[in-house]
Scaffold this motif. Structure first.
Motif: not given
Length: 202
Positions: A115-123, A150-156, A163-173
């Motif tokens: 599971m990676a994170y960053g401006s480009a999704g940690g790709a 924008s997802d990283f900014y929402r929770v980052g 926002e809590p990580m649960e805000a990304l549930e639909d996007a990441l599940a």
């Protein structure tokens, strides 16, 4: 399931101000909710590893440093790994690279997800990690989880009202399920294969 594979969720950032704990706890809950694996966190902060300076890899020479030996013993207990990757300057953290270099044999013939994170999704860190994993004889799975844009900014950490990580549930599940399905499958298959190889050599 009897004798379920043990999977380590490896936190790769050791900074005092790291954001990693938030996604780590969220992902750990997902892993522990499954019935086909056992999961726990392995935190690099718990291992004050020196910069690698052994005469050679532990594939050739026993490691002398006691902290490094404890790290190796910890890694060896698991049947697979999920790495939580912060992207630093288009790669993985220095702490993680150093920890990977402190072991060789413990990683062999085991799967790894990420599971990676960053401006480009940690790709970019993810692709680097996959290359390193191949050299260490791990089996990188195809699916990965990426939190970027924008997802990283929402929770980052840069959002003053995250926002809590649960805000990304639909996007990441979906990607979480795919990644863990693949890690669990390979962990089960490779665990059996390692046991068969060990029995044949006994």
């Amino acid at each position: 399931m009897a004798d379920k594979p043990r999977i380590a969720l490896v936190i790769s950032s050791v900074r005092k101000t790291r954001w990693a704990d938030k996604p780590a706890q969220w992902l750990l809950k997902k892993m522990q909710a499954r019935t086909d694996i056992e999961a726990e966190i392995v935190d690099l902060r718990d291992f004050d590893l020196p910069i690698f300076d052994e005469p050679a890899s532990n594939a050739y020479v026993p490691t002398s440093n006691p902290v490094a030996r404890r790290w190796q013993e910890t890694i060896a207990k698991f049947d697979g790994y999920v790495f939580l990757l912060a992207e630093y300057n288009r790669s993985i953290t220095g702490a993680l690279k150093n920890a990977l270099d402190h072991d060789y044999t413990g990683w062999n013939n085991k799967p790894m997800g990420l599971m990676a994170y960053g401006s480009a999704g940690g790709a970019r860190a993810a692709e680097h990690m996959r290359l390193i994993a191949i050299e260490l004889q791990m089996v990188p799975v195809r699916a990965g989880v990426h939190v970027g844009g924008s997802d990283f900014y929402r929770v980052g950490p840069y959002n003053p009202n995250p926002e809590p990580m649960e805000a990304l549930e639909d996007a990441l599940a979906g990607s979480v399920k795919d990644m863990l399905d693949q890690v669990a499958w390979y962990a089960r298959v490779l665990k059996a294969a390692r046991a068969e190889k060990a029995a044949a050599a006994a």
